[in-house]
Design an enzyme around this catalytic site. Structure first.
Site, PDB file in Angstrom:
ATOM      1  N   THR A 196      23.277  31.322  21.965  1.00  0.00           N
ATOM      2  CA  THR A 196      23.396  30.813  23.330  1.00  0.00           C
ATOM      3  C   THR A 196      22.337  29.738  23.506  1.00  0.00           C
ATOM      4  O   THR A 196      21.136  30.028  23.497  1.00  0.00           O
ATOM      5  CB  THR A 196      23.189  31.932  24.363  1.00  0.00           C
ATOM      6  OG1 THR A 196      24.238  32.898  24.218  1.00  0.00           O
ATOM      7  CG2 THR A 196      23.233  31.373  25.777  1.00  0.00           C
ATOM      8  N   LYS A 220      29.552  30.292  28.751  1.00  0.00           N
ATOM      9  CA  LYS A 220      28.575  31.384  28.628  1.00  0.00           C
ATOM     10  C   LYS A 220      27.537  31.322  29.728  1.00  0.00           C
ATOM     11  O   LYS A 220      27.223  32.344  30.368  1.00  0.00           O
ATOM     12  CB  LYS A 220      27.905  31.318  27.252  1.00  0.00           C
ATOM     13  CG  LYS A 220      26.757  32.318  27.047  1.00  0.00           C
ATOM     14  CD  LYS A 220      27.248  33.753  27.061  1.00  0.00           C
ATOM     15  CE  LYS A 220      26.104  34.761  26.971  1.00  0.00           C
ATOM     16  NZ  LYS A 220      25.479  34.838  25.648  1.00  0.00           N
ATOM     17  N   LYS A 244      16.306  33.695  29.878  1.00  0.00           N
ATOM     18  CA  LYS A 244      16.661  32.515  29.091  1.00  0.00           C
ATOM     19  C   LYS A 244      17.988  31.923  29.553  1.00  0.00           C
ATOM     20  O   LYS A 244      18.108  30.712  29.772  1.00  0.00           O
ATOM     21  CB  LYS A 244      16.743  32.887  27.610  1.00  0.00           C
ATOM     22  CG  LYS A 244      17.348  31.798  26.720  1.00  0.00           C
ATOM     23  CD  LYS A 244      17.746  32.355  25.359  1.00  0.00           C
ATOM     24  CE  LYS A 244      18.614  31.378  24.600  1.00  0.00           C
ATOM     25  NZ  LYS A 244      19.115  31.926  23.329  1.00  0.00           N
TER      26      LYS A 244
END
Length: 291
Positions: free
Chosen positions: A88, A163, A238
């Site tokens: 990611t 995502k 994050k």
């Protein structure tokens, strides 16, 4: 059966590589920390792992590391091979690596995952993929081994876009779910009754129904294991940071995402959230009040 180079054998990468090896593929792995995956051969370097590979899979911590690893391994990959990045990362990094791969005649798919450590071990991940239809078709048989669903979201970078949008929803709804349980406690409402109502009415969400942050309520979740991470709070931090970076880049108004980022930053950096599941926001809210 393919020869697969797998770079990044951490909590997610190792079980993914293991599932590919168990399915009969030849998997050659490498991790800078020296971690291994059952059934995989181990190489002495990333370049050695990808030499002769039909497909290379990376699972890495951030965009800069992806760029660095890609710069290291792409010259060793054969034209016609395919690089699948399951990290990611920021959209720009995914698109930059895609461009570098294409220039060398190498296919590229950015395919971040959802499902956490349990999904990686059980082969039930969801893949959000960006890339050409041809490259997605090449990757799809491997997605079927490592996961239960793969969605082709568009061209390179689209998987990362999906995502970070998905996880912005997840971060905000988990906070709201934890706040609701903490409020229910203070109002004297039994947690099981709260779940019975919210999980079957307009409070329904994945955070409530599948990953309930209240111990002993709903299906088994990290809350029932003292919030041992299935998805660590620092990883949510994050991802929320990536969502706000993207929002700023395209001038999108995301105030709930921004506030979720602030709360997780406080939880991880100033409180006891680091190393705990992201649903451990519940005891955090229970311990706090307006005063």
């Amino acid at each position: 059966m393919a020869r697969i180079g797998f770079i990044g054998l951490g909590n997610m990468g190792a079980p993914m590589a293991q599932n590919l090896a168990a399915a009969g593929h030849t998997v050659v792995g490498f991790d800078v920390a020296g971690t291994t995956a059952k059934g995989a051969e181990m190489a002495e370097s990333a370049q050695a792992a990808v030499t002769g590979a039909d497909i290379v899979i990376t699972m890495l911590p951030n965009g800069q590391i992806l760029r660095d690893v890609a710069a290291d391994i792409l010259p060793k990959m054969a034209a016609g091979a395919t690089l699948i990045d399951c990290s990611t990362v920021d959209v720009d990094s995914a698109r930059s690596v895609a461009a570098d791969a294409t220039a060398r005649g190498i296919g590229f798919v950015d395919a971040p995952v959802s499902g956490g450590i349990g999904g990686a071990a059980g082969g039930t991940l969801t893949f959000m993929a960006g890339g050409t239809a041809k490259d997605f078709a090449t990757a799809s048989p491997l997605f079927e081994i490592m996961g239960q669903k793969a969605v082709h979201c568009g061209e390179a970078g689209a998987g990362q876009a999906a995502k970070i949008c998905n996880n912005m929803i997840l971060g905000a709804t988990m906070i709201a779910t934890c706040e609701a349980f903490a409020l229910a406690d203070k109002l004297g409402l039994d947690r099981q009754k709260m779940f019975d109502v919210a999980s079957t009415s307009s409070g329904y969400s994945w955070s409530m129904n599948a990953y309930c942050p209240a111990p002993g309520v709903g299906p088994q979740s990290p809350a029932d294991n003292d919030y041992t991470p299935g998805f660590a709070a620092e990883l949510m931090l994050k991802d929320l940071g990536l969502s706000q970076q993207a929002a700023e880049a395209v001038d999108a108004d995301t105030p709930m995402g921004a506030r979720a980022l602030e709360l997780y930053r406080q939880f991880v950096e100033d409180e006891d959230g680091k190393g705990r599941d992201f649903s451990a926001m519940l005891p955090r809210f229970v311990a706090r009040g307006r005063g």
